[in-house]
Design an enzyme around this catalytic site. Structure first.
Site, PDB file in Angstrom:
ATOM      1  N   ASP A  71       0.817  -1.208   0.000  1.00  0.00           N
ATOM      2  CA  ASP A  71       0.000   0.000   0.000  1.00  0.00           C
ATOM      3  C   ASP A  71       0.855   1.265   0.000  1.00  0.00           C
ATOM      4  OD1 ASP A  71      -2.617   1.361   0.362  1.00  0.00           O
ATOM      5  OD2 ASP A  71      -1.710   1.959   2.262  1.00  0.00           O
ATOM      6  N   GLU A 113       1.191  -0.724  -5.045  1.00  0.00           N
ATOM      7  CA  GLU A 113       0.192   0.308  -5.320  1.00  0.00           C
ATOM      8  C   GLU A 113       0.955   1.596  -5.574  1.00  0.00           C
ATOM      9  OE1 GLU A 113      -3.312   3.145  -3.840  1.00  0.00           O
ATOM     10  OE2 GLU A 113      -1.671   2.606  -2.541  1.00  0.00           O
TER      11      GLU A 113
HETATM   12  C1  GLC Z   1      -4.022   3.588  -0.545  1.00  0.00           C
HETATM   13  C2  GLC Z   1      -5.420   3.012  -0.478  1.00  0.00           C
HETATM   14  C3  GLC Z   1      -6.388   4.062  -0.052  1.00  0.00           C
HETATM   15  C4  GLC Z   1      -5.949   4.623   1.290  1.00  0.00           C
HETATM   16  C5  GLC Z   1      -4.477   5.066   1.257  1.00  0.00           C
HETATM   17  C6  GLC Z   1      -3.949   5.335   2.638  1.00  0.00           C
HETATM   18  O1  GLC Z   1      -3.926   4.562  -1.519  1.00  0.00           O
HETATM   19  O2  GLC Z   1      -5.781   2.444  -1.711  1.00  0.00           O
HETATM   20  O3  GLC Z   1      -7.693   3.553   0.028  1.00  0.00           O
HETATM   21  O4  GLC Z   1      -6.767   5.695   1.636  1.00  0.00           O
HETATM   22  O5  GLC Z   1      -3.652   4.079   0.695  1.00  0.00           O
HETATM   23  O6  GLC Z   1      -3.568   4.153   3.279  1.00  0.00           O
END
Ligand code: GLC
Length: 611
Positions: free
Chosen positions: A254, A296
């Site tokens: 993440d 991500e």
């Molecule tokens: C990532 C997640 C998102 C979240 C962010 C903070 O971007 O996809 O939903 O708000 O991380 O952890």
């Protein structure tokens, strides 16, 4: 011993990375101990899986791969509930299941679980760690690999480390970034952009207990971790390994670009981030080679590709194709594929080890990161265009078929992102409101067209749970005081099992969407042109409203053709000879002058082989 063999392959690199991050030579042996402990703990079953994956390292690129992402509580209440629903996943052909965060989280605001109270323990509302282990083994028996979210950048403000820090514990405070006054925070804010400019402005939060400011890049209740402290890195890696040993097979890293901070920079994509991701990759190769990493990384294309690492020093195995999501919706709304084709070409020109998961919707908003230079070249004003697209998708024009909401609208810059389910964006919600069969037919065509694209592009498709039964926007979050401020909740509703039953009733929109997606899945799984070593490229259709993707595997060839137009179109192709048959309609086509394609039709035309 196996572990020692694997370690010896990477030992020098590990020591180099640790030294370059911490300027210390004494960390290596503790690091090795950590790996050894988790290796010994790993079950025989999982070690067998490791061996299989070593002999088939590209397992995740197999043509069988079809993914889905979901909140386990919204889908099936709990992990045990989810186990009962495996037959449904099988019905859809799923082989990859991404669960949104399931680790312990605060009961009130928790950013959908991305504020973590624990790095290793499952939140009791989903079940126990044992339940997770059982679920993983049941999924494995059904050839479904589990993907867990792993939050690297921050913990919640109620994580035990944060609580200790608030109590004055220095060791715990050193795991975060604290400042006694606003000097550094002001300087930092002047350089580093905000992630949530309107829902969580500023990068720091005042902590009353300590009369200090703490770094919070996301929400105020998410405290950024300080990776300059090796204890943080060690604990993060140890926690990942402990989850790996429960049977998780893919980690979603993440918000990974944010994890290293350096004053005076934008604090994104720094070299140290890549060193850490590389280190995590190495750790997995040593302790649990069955496991792969999915990053991500919602960044510009040039920064994105760096997260794959080089062929020799790989980092993530997979990345999200987030620009594709934006470009697909842009093409649908503007009936123009030029930006999409450019984006596809840039992705397709990446080396072979760079692979993406393709999706049209996920739990997050759609950020309108289109390629500005290309927009200028097309005489398109990027801001005006963005305003048009997000207003269209929000249904703000009388002629728009879409229903959606704006997210983080900034009245000064006019920037905004979009939220909504694919069915509502495509017009199913409006068609129901207007009680119009004609509008419904069009909406279903758009929805299936969008899905067909994520099946056709290099990489593999990732469905967003609920989209397969055309679940609509749910506005009830506005009445929930914990949710109303975050418009992303409009597309995060409970899976409606009663409506899902309608997939079995001929003619319902649920059935038409569900079966359409099943047909895509089935065709992908049996067609050699979806093999991993297929050559994929775009092909000129001589019509900006029609996109062609050509897939060739040895002698075999598949032309995937998509119309983004509201009316019937003609396209033609150069340099293609022979006859083709559409796998969906069975109709024959001979590409050449003026081939006709209906509004929002998609074709998978397989070349007929000479006998
Ligand atoms: C990532 C997640 C998102 C979240 C962010 C903070 O971007 O996809 O939903 O708000 O991380 O952890």
């Amino acid at each position: 011993m196996v572990l020692q063999e694997r370690l010896s392959k990477y030992r020098t690199e590990i020591y180099e990375i640790l030294f370059s991050l911490y300027n210390r030579t004494d960390l290596g042996s503790d690091f090795e101990k950590l790996l050894e402990k988790r290796y010994i703990e790993r079950s025989t079953d999982l070690k067998k899986l490791d061996q299989n994956r070593i002999s088939n390292p590209n397992w995740y690129l197999d043509k069988q791969m079809v993914g889905i992402t979901m909140y386990s509580d919204l889908f099936a209440e709990s992990l045990n509930g989810l186990k009962e629903k495996i037959p449904y996943l099988k019905e859809l052909g799923i082989t990859y299941l991404h669960l949104m965060p399931i680790l312990k989280m605060p009961k009130d605001k928790n950013d959908g679980g991305y504020a973590v109270d624990s790095l290793v323990d499952i939140d009791p509302k989903f079940g126990s760690n044992k339940d997770l282990e059982n679920l993983c083994s049941e999924l494995r028996k059904n050839n479904i690999s589990l993907c867990l979210d792993f939050v690297l950048n921050h913990t919640s403000s109620t994580h035990p480390w944060a609580l200790k820090a608030k109590n004055g514990n220095i060791e715990a405070q050193e795991r975060y970034f604290f400042y006694n006054n606003r000097d550094v925070p002001n300087y930092y804010d002047s350089i580093v952009p905000e992630v949530f400019p309107s829902s969580a402005p500023g990068n720091f939060t005042y902590v009353e207990e300590l009369n200090k400011w703490v770094l919070t890049s996301f929400y105020p209740f998410q405290w950024d971790l300080n990776y300059k402290n090796p204890k943080v890195l060690f604990d993060i890696i140890d926690s990942m390994l402990s989850l790996a040993n429960l049977g998780n097979e893919i980690f979603r890293l993440d918000a990974v670009p944010y994890i290293w901070k350096e004053l005076g920079t934008k604090c994104r994509n720094l070299d140290e981030v890549h060193k850490i991701v590389r280190l995590i990759h190495i750790v997995m190769e040593i302790v649990c080679p069955a496991i792969i990493l999915k990053g991500e990384v919602v960044m510009a294309p040039n920064e994105l590709a760096a997260y794959f690492g080089s062929e020799e020093k790989r980092e993530c195995h997979l990345l999200y194709n987030s620009a594709l999501m934006a470009n697909l919706w842009d093409s649908l709304v503007s009936q123009d594929t030029k930006l999409l084709v450019d984006q596809l070409n840039s992705i397709l020109s990446l080396p072979k080890h760079c692979n993406f998961v393709n999706y049209i919707r996920c739990h997050d908003d759609i950020g309108w990161a289109l390629d500005m230079q290309n927009q200028y070249d097309m005489n398109q004003d990027p801001l005006e265009h963005k305003i048009f697209i997000y207003n269209f998708l929000s249904g703000n024009f009388p002629y728009s078929y879409s229903c959606g909401e704006l997210y983080n609208y900034d009245p000064i810059s006019k920037d905004a992102r979009s939220c909504g389910t694919s069915a509502s964006f495509c017009g199913i919600e409006k068609a129901l409101i207007n009680n119009s069969d004609e509008e419904m037919d069009k909406a279903i065509k758009r929805d299936l067209l969008m899905h067909s694209l994520i099946f056709s592009i290099e990489g593999f498709p990732l469905l967003s749970s609920g989209d397969e039964i055309a679940q609509l926007n749910d506005y009830s979050y506005k009445n929930d005081f914990l949710k109303y401020e975050d418009q992303r909740n409009v597309h995060r509703s409970k899976f409606n099992w009663d409506r899902a039953e309608l997939r079995k009733s001929k003619g319902t929109y649920q059935q038409r969407i569900f079966d359409g997606i099943k047909e895509l899945t089935a065709n992908k799984k049996i067609n050699n042109c979806f093999n991993n070593d297929t050559f994929v490229s775009t092909w000129d259709s001589h019509n900006d409203k029609v996109l062609i993707i050509r897939r060739t595997y040895k002698e075999e060839e598949l032309l995937c053709v998509f119309s983004f137009s509201d009316s019937e179109e003609f396209f033609y192709t150069d340099n293609l000879v022979g006859d083709y048959v559409d796998l969906f309609s069975n109709s024959r086509m001979t590409p050449g002058w003026g081939y006709k394609i209906k509004s929002h039709q998609y074709i998978w035309a397989k070349k007929i082989m000479e006998k």
